[in-house]
Design a protein around this motif. Structure first.
Motif, PDB file in Angstrom:
ATOM      1  N   ASP A 190      60.966  38.906  45.971  1.00 41.61           N
ATOM      2  CA  ASP A 190      62.342  39.289  45.661  1.00 41.61           C
ATOM      3  C   ASP A 190      62.667  40.591  46.386  1.00 41.61           C
ATOM      4  OD1 ASP A 190      64.745  40.068  44.595  1.00 41.61           O
ATOM      5  OD2 ASP A 190      64.065  40.080  42.506  1.00 41.61           O
ATOM      6  N   HIS A 246      67.821  39.826  48.168  1.00 44.39           N
ATOM      7  CA  HIS A 246      68.687  39.206  49.167  1.00 44.39           C
ATOM      8  C   HIS A 246      68.212  37.766  49.346  1.00 44.39           C
ATOM      9  CE1 HIS A 246      70.777  38.378  52.879  1.00 44.39           C
ATOM     10  NE2 HIS A 246      71.400  39.536  52.798  1.00 44.39           N
ATOM     11  N   ALA A 247      68.992  36.815  48.812  1.00 40.90           N
ATOM     12  CA  ALA A 247      68.537  35.420  48.747  1.00 40.90           C
ATOM     13  C   ALA A 247      68.196  34.843  50.117  1.00 40.90           C
ATOM     14  CB  ALA A 247      69.595  34.559  48.067  1.00 40.90           C
ATOM     15  N   GLU A 248      69.046  35.109  51.104  1.00 45.56           N
ATOM     16  CA  GLU A 248      68.791  34.519  52.420  1.00 45.56           C
ATOM     17  C   GLU A 248      67.510  35.084  53.028  1.00 45.56           C
ATOM     18  OE1 GLU A 248      72.491  35.671  53.973  1.00 45.56           O
ATOM     19  OE2 GLU A 248      73.512  33.815  53.426  1.00 45.56           O
ATOM     20  N   ASP A 269      64.958  36.343  51.283  1.00 42.68           N
ATOM     21  CA  ASP A 269      63.827  35.839  50.501  1.00 42.68           C
ATOM     22  C   ASP A 269      63.465  34.419  50.916  1.00 42.68           C
ATOM     23  OD1 ASP A 269      63.837  38.226  49.202  1.00 42.68           O
ATOM     24  OD2 ASP A 269      64.898  37.497  47.431  1.00 42.68           O
ATOM     25  N   LYS A 270      64.493  33.625  51.180  1.00 40.85           N
ATOM     26  CA  LYS A 270      64.272  32.253  51.629  1.00 40.85           C
ATOM     27  C   LYS A 270      63.500  32.263  52.951  1.00 40.85           C
ATOM     28  CE  LYS A 270      66.983  28.065  52.534  1.00 40.85           C
ATOM     29  NZ  LYS A 270      66.422  27.799  53.878  1.00 40.85           N
ATOM     30  N   HIS A 271      63.885  33.170  53.822  1.00 36.80           N
ATOM     31  CA  HIS A 271      63.206  33.281  55.112  1.00 36.80           C
ATOM     32  C   HIS A 271      61.768  33.776  54.919  1.00 36.80           C
ATOM     33  CE1 HIS A 271      63.324  34.854  59.528  1.00 36.80           C
ATOM     34  NE2 HIS A 271      62.599  33.777  59.393  1.00 36.80           N
ATOM     35  N   ARG A 326      59.890  33.249  52.470  1.00 35.05           N
ATOM     36  CA  ARG A 326      59.055  32.174  51.912  1.00 35.05           C
ATOM     37  C   ARG A 326      58.712  31.111  52.964  1.00 35.05           C
ATOM     38  NH1 ARG A 326      63.302  31.872  48.047  1.00 35.05           N
ATOM     39  NH2 ARG A 326      62.953  33.460  46.458  1.00 35.05           N
ATOM     40  N   TYR A 336      57.203  36.875  63.890  1.00 38.51           N
ATOM     41  CA  TYR A 336      58.642  37.077  63.836  1.00 38.51           C
ATOM     42  C   TYR A 336      59.052  38.529  64.059  1.00 38.51           C
ATOM     43  CZ  TYR A 336      63.198  35.233  62.721  1.00 38.51           C
ATOM     44  OH  TYR A 336      64.488  34.807  62.816  1.00 38.51           O
TER      45      TYR A 336
END
Lengths: 189, 181
Positions: A81, A84-86, A88-90, A92, A172
């Motif tokens: 966490d 920032h959802a975007e 965090d998605k990245h 993961r 990355y």
């Protein structure tokens, strides 16, 4: 016969007491008096901080025998966490933590060396994204004693640094360092 | 001219259809492109911001289009087989449904943490559901799968129109280009 039974149970109790002497503590993740935080420099200009919301673990600690200390923590990596959802998605995804393949990270201590009053050096195996590395880092005890609700607690904090490249996550951002901070409060079992 | 008739589409419906065609292909291409950009590309953030902003505008067009569809007569299917006309009708409804869910899922990814979606600095769409942790993951999966599914459906849709034009030699394709046929 009755005496023998009493003697047996007394000695059994004594043995149990010896075994449990290095007290077992469960990390109070239920009450959220523990956290695993990370921070990494954003472009080298500022700190980006985040945390793993879901983990569990326990440790053994006896102030009379600090060298016997042990800790084991299991982290639900997908609970990352960074607010920032975007992102965090990245994080993961395969680019970083690859949680579909490696859902948990673990830290298992292999040694503890006392370096002073309530201070020590903790060594252990840290497994993240399928890679296991030995980490050694300083930890310190913040306090120990009874809590107001009938329990007994103690808490530690420690910070260490890993490199993204050590865990195959440098594709990355590059091989940049990440600071990991562990704050635990244990409730004696 | 503006409104649909029992046999042909009006100008409004035709324009809305082709705006959606442009938007769908553009957004699919932009989507594929932006996820390949790396952190240090100059359009890393800009591409996503643009995708989200256009997505909101597409959603507005979608609502207008669907509303217009309800207010207008639906031109009857041109096949001589009843089954084909029924299949075409459900295929069109399927396209609407997939586009709707695609739009909503995109919105749910970006707003999972409570942040609003900014539309080119003009206005922003606030978050509603914010089930952080799982929402962006599930919505992300749905968004990706439906984007590909929509492309497959669009291909069938276009091939069907061509089939009507070339093989059946009817007005199916032509009436989506010229009002009042």
């Amino acid at each position: 016969m009755k005496k023998l039974l009493i003697a047996l149970s007394v000695s059994a109790a004594a043995m149990t007491a010896t075994v449990a002497n290095a007290a077992d503590y469960v990390i109070d993740t239920k009450g959220a008096h523990a956290s695993i935080n990370f921070k990494v420099k954003h472009l080298g200009y500022s700190w980006l901080t985040g945390r793993f919301n879901s983990f569990e673990g326990d440790f053994e600690w006896d102030k009379a025998k600090p060298a016997d200390s042990e800790i084991e923590v299991t982290i639900d990596v997908a609970s990352i966490d960074s607010n920032h959802a975007e992102r965090d998605k990245h994080l993961r995804s395969k680019d970083f933590l690859y949680v579909d393949e490696y859902p948990t990270a673990t830290f298992k201590s292999t040694g503890y060396k006392a370096t002073g009053e309530g201070k020590g050096e903790l060594t252990g195996e840290f497994t993240l994204r399928g890679v296991t590395k030995t980490l050694t880092f300083p930890v310190s005890q913040l306090g120990e004693g009874k809590d107001p609700w009938g329990g007994y607690r103690t808490g530690f904090t420690g910070t260490t640094q890993i490199m993204l490249g050590d865990f195959n996550m440098d594709g990355y951002l590059g091989n940049v360092p990440v600071e990991l901070e562990l704050n635990v409060e244990g409730i004696r079992k | 001219m503006m409104k649909n008739t029992q046999t042909g589409y009006g100008l409004v419906a035709i324009l809305l259809h082709w705006i959606m065609v442009l938007a769908i292909f553009g957004m699919f291409g932009l989507g594929l492109y932006m996820v390949e950009l790396t952190y240090y590309d100059s359009w890393y953030h800009g591409s996503l911001e643009t995708h989200k902003a256009i997505g909101v505008l597409v959603a507005l067009v979608f609502v207008v289009r669907f509303g217009w569809r309800q207010l207008n007569p639906s031109p009857a299917g041109l096949s001589t087989k009843k089954l084909e006309n029924t299949a075409a009708h459900f295929a069109h409804l399927g396209l609407y449904l997939v586009i709707a869910v695609l739009l909503v899922s995109g919105y749910l990814i970006s707003t999972a943490d409570g942040r609003a979606v900014d539309v080119f600095g003009l206005f922003s769409v606030p978050a509603t559901l914010t089930e952080r942790g799982s929402q962006e993951e599930i919505a992300g999966e749905v968004h990706e799968i439906l984007a590909w599914l929509l492309m497959a459906m669009v291909a069938v849709h276009a091939l069907a129109a061509l089939k009507h034009h070339v093989i059946n030699k009817d007005n199916t394709l032509k009436r989506m280009l010229k009002p009042g046929l």
